[in-house]
Design an enzyme around this catalytic site. Structure first.
Site: not given
Length: 346
Positions: A19, A206
């Site tokens: 990521h 998120e």
């Protein structure tokens, strides 16, 4: 480089980094230097007040985060800038013990400078191959669509990614503000990518909660979910993620930097790990958040009390969840076993 302690050195633990955004991988010193060379004015938040203070859980905060990111992207003007960014990113990965970097890029952000989507992607792929040769760190590309744009744009990118599947592109992603584009709207693009054999790795969980993660699983058949930390709000969803073996790409300093959690101690890293969820620690955008990959493992050790065997398992999870070739996976996994078998250095 980490100073030896009574514990094993984290920069010598083989791992994969899954990521990391393209522009966000840039070194701060490189940003300042390129801006000066190209006559670009940087806001103080990217110069003397770096790393910037961010809080993106409200619309105004996300707008500021995105504005700073766009300013940083604007310093990448020439092909040699792209080569430098990837070379330095690979050097940083090598210093962190990472043997595989899966970096995500949206070619749309650079297409006007480099002759269109295809030529931009080919430029990034060539820069990745050059960085591999210079550093020994293997690099795969994730082509990532922007969920704030029309789903048809995502389909264009998915078809582009399909052309380069097996030639450097290994995964397909979906990023930006979850509040402005639900995962289900991009099912068509991900279907194209999956049929080409690309891993499905959208952002979710998120800025929004379990529903966002669930849509990534149900609609996009996610192999990995970028962040995914708010899945912890639904215990049944956590059980499902663990049972299906979907890897969550957890980025501790990013989650705190953007205000998803107020303190590192609030991050559900330990809870998710203990629930059997595969986890790949990542940095997201170290250009804006500061710490790089080794620091994320140090947080697991020092804040959440992960033992060396548990840290080794985190590294294995990152490798297993990656798009790396099977031969490299085996090599890195063997390296993890070697790291764990060595006596800690006092």
């Amino acid at each position: 480089m980490e100073t030896p302690t009574s514990a094993r050195r984290l920069d010598r633990l083989p791992k994969a980094h899954l990521h990391l955004h393209f522009t966000g991988s840039m070194r701060h010193s490189t940003l300042v230097e390129m801006a000066r060379e190209n006559g670009i004015h940087l806001p103080q938040a990217l110069v003397t007040e770096w790393p910037p203070k961010l809080h993106a859980t409200d619309e105004r905060g996300w707008f500021r985060f995105q504005r700073l990111y766009d300013v940083a992207r604007s310093v990448l003007r020439r092909p040699e800038d792209m080569y430098r960014l990837l070379r330095e990113a690979a050097e940083d990965e090598r210093a962190a013990g990472s043997g595989w970097l899966e970096i995500q890029v949206d070619p749309s952000g650079y297409a006007s400078l480099f002759g269109g989507l295809t030529s931009t992607l080919e430029l990034v792929l060539d820069a990745a191959r050059s960085a591999e040769r210079e550093t020994g760190v293997a690099i795969g590309l994730m082509v990532a669509a922007n969920r704030t744009r029309h789903p048809l744009d995502a389909k264009v990118l998915a078809r582009l990614a399909r052309q380069y599947a097996g030639r450097g592109v290994v995964s397909f992603g979906l990023n930006n503000d979850e509040r402005r584009g639900r995962a289900l709207e991009f099912e068509g693009a991900f279907r194209i990518a999956r049929r080409a054999g690309l891993l499905s790795a959208p952002h979710g969980g998120e800025l929004q909660g379990p529903r966002s993660v669930r849509e990534c699983l149900d609609e996009l058949r996610a192999d990995r979910v970028g962040h995914g930390v708010r899945a912890v709000e639904d215990p049944r969803l956590v059980e499902r993620i663990a049972a299906q073996g979907v890897t969550l790409e957890i980025c501790p300093t990013s989650n705190v930097g953007l205000g998803v959690f107020a303190e590192l101690e609030h991050l559900p890293l330990r809870r998710l790990f203990d629930a059997g969820v595969p986890i790949a620690l990542g940095t997201d955008d170290p250009l804006l958040f500061g710490p790089r990959l080794v620091e994320q493992y140090r947080i697991a050790r020092e804040v959440f009390g992960f033992s060396d065997p548990e840290l080794a398992e985190l590294a294995r999870m990152s490798i297993r969840g990656s798009g790396a070739p099977e031969s490299l996976r085996k090599e890195l996994l063997s390296g993890v076993d070697t790291w764990l078998a060595e006596e800690p250095r006092g």
